[in-house]
Design an enzyme around this catalytic site. Sequence first.
Site, PDB file in Angstrom:
ATOM      1  CD  GLU A 147     -12.212   5.748   4.276  1.00  0.00           C
ATOM      2  OE1 GLU A 147     -11.667   4.956   5.058  1.00  0.00           O
ATOM      3  OE2 GLU A 147     -11.648   6.183   3.250  1.00  0.00           O
ATOM      4  NE  ARG A 179      -2.596   0.938   3.538  1.00  0.00           N
ATOM      5  CZ  ARG A 179      -3.329   0.591   4.585  1.00  0.00           C
ATOM      6  NH1 ARG A 179      -4.574   0.167   4.425  1.00  0.00           N
ATOM      7  NH2 ARG A 179      -2.838   0.649   5.804  1.00  0.00           N
ATOM      8  CE  LYS A 223      -3.174   4.321   7.226  1.00  0.00           C
ATOM      9  NZ  LYS A 223      -4.622   4.239   7.382  1.00  0.00           N
TER      10      LYS A 223
HETATM   11  C1  PLP Z   1      -5.695   3.529   7.671  1.00  0.00           C
HETATM   12  C2  PLP Z   1      -7.114   3.814   7.301  1.00  0.00           C
HETATM   13  C3  PLP Z   1      -8.119   2.831   7.292  1.00  0.00           C
HETATM   14  C4  PLP Z   1      -7.886   1.441   7.793  1.00  0.00           C
HETATM   15  O1  PLP Z   1      -6.905   0.737   7.122  1.00  0.00           O
HETATM   16  P1  PLP Z   1      -6.239  -0.537   7.813  1.00  0.00           P
HETATM   17  O2  PLP Z   1      -5.274  -1.030   6.808  1.00  0.00           O
HETATM   18  O3  PLP Z   1      -7.335  -1.501   8.087  1.00  0.00           O
HETATM   19  O4  PLP Z   1      -5.604  -0.059   9.053  1.00  0.00           O
HETATM   20  C5  PLP Z   1      -9.370   3.183   6.845  1.00  0.00           C
HETATM   21  N1  PLP Z   1      -9.646   4.435   6.467  1.00  0.00           N
HETATM   22  C6  PLP Z   1      -8.737   5.411   6.476  1.00  0.00           C
HETATM   23  C7  PLP Z   1      -9.114   6.767   6.029  1.00  0.00           C
HETATM   24  C8  PLP Z   1      -7.445   5.127   6.895  1.00  0.00           C
HETATM   25  O5  PLP Z   1      -6.527   6.095   6.921  1.00  0.00           O
END
Ligand code: PLP
Length: 415
Positions: free
Chosen positions: A297, A159, A261
């Site tokens: 989300e 990722r 991210k």
């Molecule tokens: C990090 C994150 C998640 C969750 O990702 P994981 O890999 O399950 O930790 C979901 N939404 C956002 C906006 C994030 O930054």
Amino acid sequence: MERSAVASGFHQNDILYPSRAATSTTRLHSFSSLRNFPSSSLRIRQSPSPVSSNLIISCEISRNRCDAVSSSSTHVTELAEIDWDKIDFGLKPTDYMYAMKCSRDGEFSQGQLQPFGNIEINPSAAVLNYGQALFEGLKAYRKQDGNILLFRPEENAIRMRNGAERMCMPSPTVQQFVEAVTTTVLANQRWIPPPGKGSLYIRPLLMGTGAVLGLAPAPEYTFLIFVSPVGNYFKEGVAPINLIVENEFHRATPGGTGGVKTIGNYAAVLKAQSIAKAKGYSDVLYLDCVHKRYLEEVSSCNIFIVKDNVISTPEIKGTILPGITRKSIIEVARSQGFKVEERNVTVDELVEADEVFCTGTAVVLSPVGSITYKSQRFSYGEDGFGTVSKQLYTSLTSLQMGLSEDNMNWTVQLS
Ligand SMILES: *Cc1c(COP(=O)(O)O)cnc(C)c1O
């Protein structure tokens, strides 16, 4: 590995112990006092505590196994002296962080541990001026038998590489990423909470540390990892959280960076989050910015609804962060015979849902007790976990903590 070989290669002074002084500054540009670790193996002689002063960790990185060899027969390292019953999701300074820089050709090399502390950075760095950076988040758990488990670290590495491509940054290889995480966790192992008390949260950062003035990708990048022991993310613990649907602010737009991210996505949601928190909600649930109708989300976790034992979650299409917990929950649920749909989920479906839950590394799986949408409040579950949410929570956490057989082959055991 021969212990003598390990011992002869390293001396107590190879790793400097961190200074706890508030002014302690670690210069990213000056690694001279620290020995580089060979890229494919880590040997650390540590640590400050008398019990484990002879502990030698020898870590040959392989897919699923790192061995800790100790001069005594025990693997037990003395734990840090903090109240393990009172840890929350806040930063606690630990012993070491890891830094690796890349040259202009985009190759990362010579990463190494250094004492946790402040870093020195050019005021003109791309990360400070233009937000050219990414973060990751994963956890290490201590098992009852003393072994340490990581959960799908290659997924975080992949990722980060995808995000780096979007943000015009070079990134460490998957192997470099996983080795760096392993190195950092092993060096800080006294900060991994005892079983059942929490986990060690691992925060990798990739940032443009080179100086720019005009808008352009940085000429130089730093990959950095720090860790902190953590307990529950929401103050509710595993009690249900209360969300409010956000109607005005959006966290992501089609063509934007919501799917990676990158650090800028998070400062942008603070406003909506703080308004929601001031009203007593735990967090905000975002809708798509085009129709204001489809669920996206929460600020830092993904959302699922359960209706008649069918599990649904918004599909990944650029505006939603592809969570590793989300993906894992989908796979676990399917392996248990649940039907899981990745599709457009409308805000109207919240009215009918039997259960709602959020997933993320930090929150793990958090039941949602209520969602407020345009002054209407929808409640879920009696007082706590719904049946499906609870079942999935238990399956995933047992696997992550090493309480159940890892038939998915997702965990990486470090020692
Ligand atoms: C990090 C994150 C998640 C969750 O990702 P994981 O890999 O399950 O930790 C979901 N939404 C956002 C906006 C994030 O930054």
